[in-house]
Design a protein around this motif. Structure first.
Motif, short mmCIF file in Angstrom:
data_model
loop_
_atom_site.label_atom_id
_atom_site.label_comp_id
_atom_site.label_asym_id
_atom_site.label_seq_id
_atom_site.Cartn_x
_atom_site.Cartn_y
_atom_site.Cartn_z
N SER A 14 0.84 -1.20 0.00
CA SER A 14 0.00 0.00 0.00
C SER A 14 0.87 1.25 0.00
O SER A 14 1.89 1.30 0.69
N PRO A 15 0.46 2.30 -0.74
CA PRO A 15 1.14 3.59 -0.64
C PRO A 15 0.63 4.42 0.53
O PRO A 15 1.11 5.53 0.75
N TYR A 16 -0.35 3.88 1.25
CA TYR A 16 -0.95 4.54 2.42
C TYR A 16 -1.54 5.90 2.06
O TYR A 16 -1.39 6.88 2.80
N SER A 17 -2.23 5.96 0.93
CA SER A 17 -2.86 7.21 0.47
C SER A 17 -4.31 7.27 0.97
O SER A 17 -5.26 7.16 0.19
N PHE A 18 -4.47 7.45 2.26
CA PHE A 18 -5.81 7.46 2.84
C PHE A 18 -6.54 8.75 2.47
O PHE A 18 -6.00 9.84 2.57
N TYR B 72 2.83 7.87 -10.77
CA TYR B 72 3.90 7.04 -10.20
C TYR B 72 3.71 6.96 -8.69
O TYR B 72 3.51 7.97 -8.02
N GLY B 73 3.74 5.76 -8.16
CA GLY B 73 3.58 5.57 -6.73
C GLY B 73 4.55 4.53 -6.21
O GLY B 73 5.12 3.75 -6.99
N VAL B 74 4.74 4.51 -4.92
CA VAL B 74 5.60 3.52 -4.29
C VAL B 74 4.83 2.89 -3.12
O VAL B 74 4.51 3.56 -2.15
N PRO C 132 7.54 0.04 -6.54
CA PRO C 132 6.98 1.11 -7.36
C PRO C 132 5.90 0.60 -8.31
O PRO C 132 5.90 -0.56 -8.72
N PHE C 133 4.96 1.46 -8.65
CA PHE C 133 3.95 1.14 -9.65
C PHE C 133 3.66 2.36 -10.50
O PHE C 133 3.95 3.50 -10.12
N LEU C 134 3.13 2.11 -11.68
CA LEU C 134 2.90 3.16 -12.65
C LEU C 134 1.54 2.95 -13.30
O LEU C 134 1.28 1.89 -13.88
#
Length: 335
Positions: free
Chosen positions: A263-267, A324-326, A312-314
């Protein structure tokens, strides 16, 4: 049949399809929409094209009206889980999960390490299961979307169940299980798109997979049974009650089994009430609550943290815009 067609025409996702088109696309098997209807939604024929005529692969064309709903990476009128029911999201996730690297990112300087995130998560599951001696009988992919990770896990596990809250995503995953590939529209620039084919590796035994719609915070625990491996990739910060989900894991995992959380923890409040966030906020005394610490307190003592990494993900919106996220990936072994 007339009643079924009328009901289907009222659905937003089938908006724009005529009575004849829907009638041809419907298979009445338990009231399900046949896979042909899904294919029409994702990649409809060009206006004026002869029946049965295939569009040339890679041909650029105007983006269909059905696909003008916003991307999951863009701002717009849709909010929360509703965005994942849009045709645009379905199209976007088919590409995210199955597109070839050269179709997804064609810049030599691009972040190649962020490609094939669903497959990478599946490989982590298998590598960790092997390393820590878990059985390779049953696996569960929660938040499976259109099934990229589910199919990858099926390379090693005998049975893999994929569950997603989005009805459209589950239909998409079922379509890929049945057909292996689909032609989709890939946005190049604003209203210009091209058609590409995305596919599941033919070496994968797709019969090992099963997909169903469900709520990760309200799973039918008795019906599901227990698993040797559970994957939840980019799911935690999209749940209405992360604590409930984490609490249920101990009831789903066999002793010695593995849980992989990424999870990128983007709450965000559009998905999770702020009082239920697992992290990313300050308490009244000013101290920080970090999601990675919440995981440790929530999963102990039933689980032991055995590995963690940054993955990482795209997510591609169009040829010149990507998200782009991690994700923080943690691996837990059931004690």
């Amino acid at each position: 049949m007339d009643q079924i067609v009328a009901k289907l025409q009222s659905l937003p996702v089938l908006n724009g399809m005529g009575e004849k088109e829907i009638t041809l696309a419907v298979g009445v098997v338990g009231g399900a929409v046949a896979a042909t209807a899904l294919s029409h939604l994702v990649c409809p024929a060009k206006k004026g094209a002869k029946k049965g005529e295939e569009e040339k692969k890679g041909e650029e064309e105007d983006k269909p009206a059905q696909l003008k709903e916003r991307s999951t990476t863009a701002s717009g009128s849709l909010s929360g889980a509703a965005v994942y029911e849009s045709t645009a999201a379905l199209n976007e996730y088919f590409i995210f999960h199955f597109a070839k690297d050269e179709d997804y990112m064609n810049y030599s300087f691009g972040p190649k390490g962020a490609l094939a995130f669903p497959q990478r998560c599946g490989r982590i599951c298998m590598a960790m299961a092997e390393k820590y001696g878990a059985k390779f009988d049953r696996a569960l992919d929660l938040g499976c979307a259109v099934g990229g990770s589910t199919f990858e896990i099926a390379r090693g596990f005998k049975e893999v169940i994929g569950i997603d809250f989005s009805h459209n995503f589950v239909k998409g995953a079922d379509y890929m299980k049945e057909n292996r590939y689909i032609d989709v529209h890939q946005t190049m620039q604003s209203a210009i798109s091209r058609q590409i084919r995305v596919e599941v590796d033919s070496a994968i035994d797709r019969s090992r997979t099963h997909f169903e719609q469900g709520d990760a915070c309200n799973l039918p625990l008795a019906k599901l049974g227990t698993f040797d491996c559970i994957l939840a990739a980019n799911l935690l910060d999209r749940l209405p009650d992360p604590a409930k989900f984490l609490s249920d894991l101990k009831l789903l995992v066999n002793s010695g089994g593995i849980v992989v959380l990424a999870s990128p923890y983007s709450f965000l409040e559009e998905y999770t009430p702020k009082e239920k966030w697992a992290g990313g906020y300050r308490k009244e005394d000013g101290s920080c609550v970090w999601a990675q610490e919440t995981l440790k307190t929530s999963l102990a003592p039933e689980f032991q943290l055995v590995a963690e990494s940054d993955e990482p993900f795209l997510i591609r919106e169009h040829a010149r815009k990507y998200q782009y996220g991690v994700s923080h990936c943690t691996v837990w072994r059931r004690v």
